[in-house]
Design a protein around this motif. Structure first.
Motif, PDB file in Angstrom:
ATOM      1  N   ILE A 102      -4.364   4.999   0.893  1.00 32.85           N
ATOM      2  CA  ILE A 102      -4.394   4.253   2.152  1.00 32.85           C
ATOM      3  C   ILE A 102      -5.639   3.365   2.191  1.00 32.85           C
ATOM      4  N   ARG A 103      -5.606   2.395   3.087  1.00 25.12           N
ATOM      5  CA  ARG A 103      -6.807   1.649   3.492  1.00 25.12           C
ATOM      6  C   ARG A 103      -7.150   2.145   4.884  1.00 25.12           C
ATOM      7  N   VAL A 136      -0.029   4.312  10.601  1.00 28.35           N
ATOM      8  CA  VAL A 136      -1.056   3.314  10.851  1.00 28.35           C
ATOM      9  C   VAL A 136      -1.646   3.559  12.238  1.00 28.35           C
ATOM     10  N   GLU A 155      -3.687   0.732   6.661  1.00 30.03           N
ATOM     11  CA  GLU A 155      -2.520   0.402   5.858  1.00 30.03           C
ATOM     12  C   GLU A 155      -2.207   1.564   4.920  1.00 30.03           C
ATOM     13  N   LEU A 194      -0.603   2.369   1.404  1.00 30.72           N
ATOM     14  CA  LEU A 194      -0.295   1.627   0.175  1.00 30.72           C
ATOM     15  C   LEU A 194       0.779   2.292  -0.642  1.00 30.72           C
TER      16      LEU A 194
END
Length: 93
Positions: A3-4, A71, A91, A93
């Motif tokens: 993830i971000r 999110v 985000e 991924l």
């Protein structure tokens, strides 16, 4: 699973900064602590207590999540039972 996220390292709890590759435990509920490796942006060497930064996190237990992550979800992280900071998912991924 990667993830971000926006990460905030609390001023209390951790006295030293951390570098890319740091692996705290992320708290997904009362019985679900999951290890994850934090990757900092290339231009950033250390994250200091009280600092906020965008990072990528690769969770070690990939099979655990399925579609559980969302999110804008906020998750605490620690090295023991005392939270050291939190992330907010930007985000998946």
């Amino acid at each position: 699973m990667k993830i971000r996220a926006k990460l905030f390292l609390y001023k209390e709890g951790r006295n030293k900064p951390f570098e890319s590759g740091y692996r705290p435990l992320f708290d997904f509920g009362s019985t679900s602590l999951v290890s994850g490796r934090i990757t900092l942006p290339l231009e950033k060497k250390l994250v200091y207590p009280g600092e906020e930064i965008k990072v990528e996190i690769d969770f070690i237990s990939k099979g655990y999540f399925g579609k559980k992550l969302k999110v804008k979800e906020k998750i605490l992280f620690s090295e023991s039972k005392v939270p050291l900071g939190e992330i907010e998912i930007i985000e998946i991924l």
